[in-house]
Design a protein around this motif. Structure first.
Motif, PDB file in Angstrom:
ATOM      1  N   ILE A  33       0.837  -1.202   0.000  1.00  0.00           N
ATOM      2  CA  ILE A  33       0.000   0.000   0.000  1.00  0.00           C
ATOM      3  C   ILE A  33       0.872   1.253   0.000  1.00  0.00           C
ATOM      4  O   ILE A  33       1.769   1.401   0.842  1.00  0.00           O
ATOM      5  N   LEU A  34       0.596   2.140  -0.928  1.00  0.00           N
ATOM      6  CA  LEU A  34       1.258   3.438  -0.977  1.00  0.00           C
ATOM      7  C   LEU A  34       0.266   4.500  -0.529  1.00  0.00           C
ATOM      8  O   LEU A  34      -0.759   4.716  -1.177  1.00  0.00           O
ATOM      9  N   ILE A  35       0.553   5.140   0.612  1.00  0.00           N
ATOM     10  CA  ILE A  35      -0.301   6.211   1.106  1.00  0.00           C
ATOM     11  C   ILE A  35       0.184   7.535   0.528  1.00  0.00           C
ATOM     12  O   ILE A  35       1.304   7.971   0.806  1.00  0.00           O
ATOM     13  N   CYS A  36      -0.663   8.155  -0.295  1.00  0.00           N
ATOM     14  CA  CYS A  36      -0.334   9.442  -0.901  1.00  0.00           C
ATOM     15  C   CYS A  36      -1.124  10.526  -0.164  1.00  0.00           C
ATOM     16  O   CYS A  36      -2.354  10.471  -0.122  1.00  0.00           O
ATOM     17  N   PRO A  37      -0.438  11.511   0.391  1.00  0.00           N
ATOM     18  CA  PRO A  37      -1.086  12.466   1.295  1.00  0.00           C
ATOM     19  C   PRO A  37      -1.912  13.544   0.601  1.00  0.00           C
ATOM     20  O   PRO A  37      -1.803  13.754  -0.613  1.00  0.00           O
ATOM     21  N   ALA A  38      -2.710  14.211   1.401  1.00  0.00           N
ATOM     22  CA  ALA A  38      -3.497  15.353   0.937  1.00  0.00           C
ATOM     23  C   ALA A  38      -2.609  16.584   0.844  1.00  0.00           C
ATOM     24  O   ALA A  38      -1.486  16.609   1.351  1.00  0.00           O
ATOM     25  N   THR A  39      -3.103  17.623   0.214  1.00  0.00           N
ATOM     26  CA  THR A  39      -2.364  18.869   0.062  1.00  0.00           C
ATOM     27  C   THR A  39      -2.008  19.462   1.427  1.00  0.00           C
ATOM     28  O   THR A  39      -2.889  19.697   2.261  1.00  0.00           O
ATOM     29  N   GLY A  40      -0.722  19.661   1.655  1.00  0.00           N
ATOM     30  CA  GLY A  40      -0.277  20.288   2.887  1.00  0.00           C
ATOM     31  C   GLY A  40      -0.284  19.399   4.111  1.00  0.00           C
ATOM     32  O   GLY A  40      -0.073  19.881   5.226  1.00  0.00           O
ATOM     33  N   LYS A 106       2.756  -4.817  -8.555  1.00  0.00           N
ATOM     34  CA  LYS A 106       2.035  -3.552  -8.568  1.00  0.00           C
ATOM     35  C   LYS A 106       1.796  -3.088  -7.135  1.00  0.00           C
ATOM     36  O   LYS A 106       1.983  -3.851  -6.184  1.00  0.00           O
ATOM     37  N   VAL A 107       1.368  -1.840  -7.010  1.00  0.00           N
ATOM     38  CA  VAL A 107       1.007  -1.290  -5.703  1.00  0.00           C
ATOM     39  C   VAL A 107      -0.469  -0.911  -5.714  1.00  0.00           C
ATOM     40  O   VAL A 107      -1.082  -0.759  -6.776  1.00  0.00           O
ATOM     41  N   ILE A 108      -1.023  -0.750  -4.536  1.00  0.00           N
ATOM     42  CA  ILE A 108      -2.349  -0.150  -4.394  1.00  0.00           C
ATOM     43  C   ILE A 108      -2.144   1.238  -3.804  1.00  0.00           C
ATOM     44  O   ILE A 108      -1.476   1.387  -2.775  1.00  0.00           O
ATOM     45  N   ILE A 109      -2.673   2.239  -4.480  1.00  0.00           N
ATOM     46  CA  ILE A 109      -2.587   3.601  -3.962  1.00  0.00           C
ATOM     47  C   ILE A 109      -3.782   3.878  -3.061  1.00  0.00           C
ATOM     48  O   ILE A 109      -4.932   3.720  -3.477  1.00  0.00           O
ATOM     49  N   LEU A 110      -3.494   4.263  -1.832  1.00  0.00           N
ATOM     50  CA  LEU A 110      -4.521   4.757  -0.942  1.00  0.00           C
ATOM     51  C   LEU A 110      -4.251   6.256  -0.837  1.00  0.00           C
ATOM     52  O   LEU A 110      -3.341   6.688  -0.138  1.00  0.00           O
ATOM     53  N   GLY A 111      -5.012   7.022  -1.593  1.00  0.00           N
ATOM     54  CA  GLY A 111      -4.746   8.444  -1.694  1.00  0.00           C
ATOM     55  C   GLY A 111      -5.759   9.279  -0.939  1.00  0.00           C
ATOM     56  O   GLY A 111      -6.963   9.057  -1.062  1.00  0.00           O
ATOM     57  N   HIS A 112      -5.260  10.227  -0.168  1.00  0.00           N
ATOM     58  CA  HIS A 112      -6.135  11.133   0.574  1.00  0.00           C
ATOM     59  C   HIS A 112      -6.232  12.447  -0.186  1.00  0.00           C
ATOM     60  O   HIS A 112      -5.210  13.077  -0.459  1.00  0.00           O
ATOM     61  N   SER A 113      -7.436  12.832  -0.547  1.00  0.00           N
ATOM     62  CA  SER A 113      -7.682  14.085  -1.263  1.00  0.00           C
ATOM     63  C   SER A 113      -6.772  14.173  -2.484  1.00  0.00           C
ATOM     64  O   SER A 113      -6.859  13.328  -3.360  1.00  0.00           O
ATOM     65  N   ALA A 114      -5.863  15.159  -2.547  1.00  0.00           N
ATOM     66  CA  ALA A 114      -4.993  15.310  -3.725  1.00  0.00           C
ATOM     67  C   ALA A 114      -4.200  14.041  -4.027  1.00  0.00           C
ATOM     68  O   ALA A 114      -3.903  13.745  -5.191  1.00  0.00           O
ATOM     69  N   GLY A 115      -3.877  13.277  -2.986  1.00  0.00           N
ATOM     70  CA  GLY A 115      -3.112  12.049  -3.173  1.00  0.00           C
ATOM     71  C   GLY A 115      -3.834  11.003  -3.992  1.00  0.00           C
ATOM     72  O   GLY A 115      -3.209  10.077  -4.518  1.00  0.00           O
ATOM     73  N   VAL A 128      -0.073   0.383 -11.012  1.00  0.00           N
ATOM     74  CA  VAL A 128      -1.050   0.548  -9.943  1.00  0.00           C
ATOM     75  C   VAL A 128      -2.180  -0.458 -10.137  1.00  0.00           C
ATOM     76  O   VAL A 128      -2.856  -0.462 -11.172  1.00  0.00           O
ATOM     77  N   ALA A 129      -2.383  -1.342  -9.144  1.00  0.00           N
ATOM     78  CA  ALA A 129      -3.405  -2.379  -9.237  1.00  0.00           C
ATOM     79  C   ALA A 129      -4.789  -1.829  -8.929  1.00  0.00           C
ATOM     80  O   ALA A 129      -5.787  -2.291  -9.479  1.00  0.00           O
ATOM     81  N   LYS A 130      -4.834  -0.826  -8.049  1.00  0.00           N
ATOM     82  CA  LYS A 130      -6.108  -0.259  -7.627  1.00  0.00           C
ATOM     83  C   LYS A 130      -5.854   1.082  -6.949  1.00  0.00           C
ATOM     84  O   LYS A 130      -4.775   1.315  -6.406  1.00  0.00           O
TER      85      LYS A 130
END
Length: 285
Positions: A33-40, A106-115, A128-130
């Motif tokens: 799991i790749l956690i991509c953060p929100a703006t700021g 592959k990775v799964i992106i768990l993105g918050h807002s902009a992420g 990216v698998a999902k």
């Protein structure tokens, strides 16, 4: 006990991103799991959730976008970081790092807002698998609601231009909108939210490769009914950009889950841990 390893991710242009890696011991999950953060928002905000995911058997990587948190090198006023950079350089570098660490396909992106909003400009989209987008939407100003509908035009049209002119950065901290932002991030955030489509507003101007049509991995969007930014209209505005992806929408009502509010930020807080199994269930393919 330390549950993660801190290190630096090197991007294609040589920029160094601060990262935290949570290795799983049992490797029961197929994709990391790749956690991509929100703006700021910095990676430390997601630590409790990342640690919990790790306990469920996932390898997890979180990081700070360039110009934010520990990925800010030097004075904020001198940062040239942009949202374009986040999608074109930072997320791909994080994907490659996580794949190298885990030897996964592959990775799964768990993105918050902009992420969770930048897959369509990511050259590594096929790795990216999902995508599970938490509070992911275009943030279109006309689709906002509540106090944010009144605050956003003030932030975009007054606070950002004035603070960028006099301080050299987009001032957000004093209004409770996360870390202060590099001036180019603030400028693009305002531009992207002024019209439907978010990052599509940069296609053909500052971004020349558009992968939205190519993407066919599943995309799940989870948002709260009391979120003033990721409203249903803005969530759907984002998902329409991926015509060939299988999309799934989940709206969470705070009262139904025993909370007074969830909003744009609380799903990752320890206080809202009862929601975490819902998020984790969507990581399954």
């Amino acid at each position: 006990m330390t549950t993660f390893e801190s290190f630096w991710i090197s991007c294609k242009d040589g920029y160094q991103l601060a990262a935290q890696y949570y290795p799983a011991t049992d490797h029961t999950k197929k994709f990391p799991i790749l956690i991509c953060p929100a703006t700021g928002i910095t990676k430390s905000f997601y630590h409790s959730f990342a640690e919990w995911l790790n306990q469920q058997g996932y390898c997890v990587l979180s990081f700070d976008f360039r110009g934010i948190g520990q990925s800010l090198h030097g004075e904020l006023k001198d940062s040239n970081a942009s949202i374009n950079d986040w999608g074109l350089l930072d997320i791909p570098a994080a994907i490659e790092t996580l794949l190298n660490r885990t030897q996964a396909e592959k990775v799964i992106i768990l993105g918050h807002s902009a992420g969770g909003q930048l897959l369509g400009i990511n050259p590594d989209y096929n790795k990216v698998a999902k995508v599970v987008a938490i509070a992911g939407s275009t943030g279109h100003v006309k689709g906002l609601k509540g106090k944010t509908k009144l605050l956003a035009p003030l932030m975009f049209n007054v606070i950002f231009p004035v603070s960028s002119l006099f301080k050299g950065y987009g001032a957000t901290q004093f209004i409770g909108m996360g870390e202060n932002l590099p001036k180019n991030v603030a400028k693009q955030w305002a531009e992207f939210c002024s019209k439907p489509g978010y990052v599509m507003n940069a296609i053909g101007k500052s971004i020349y490769n558009d992968y939205h049509q190519e993407i066919n991995c599943p995309i799940t969007s989870i948002w709260a009914s009391d979120d003033e930014i990721a409203t249903q209209a803005n969530v759907k505005d984002l998902l329409r950009l991926y015509p060939n992806a299988t999309t799934h929408l989940i709206e969470l009502n705070p009262k139904e889950h025993g909370y007074k509010q969830i909003g744009h930020m609380s799903m990752f807080k320890k206080s809202h841990h009862k929601l975490w199994p819902i998020l984790e269930n969507e990581l399954k393919l």
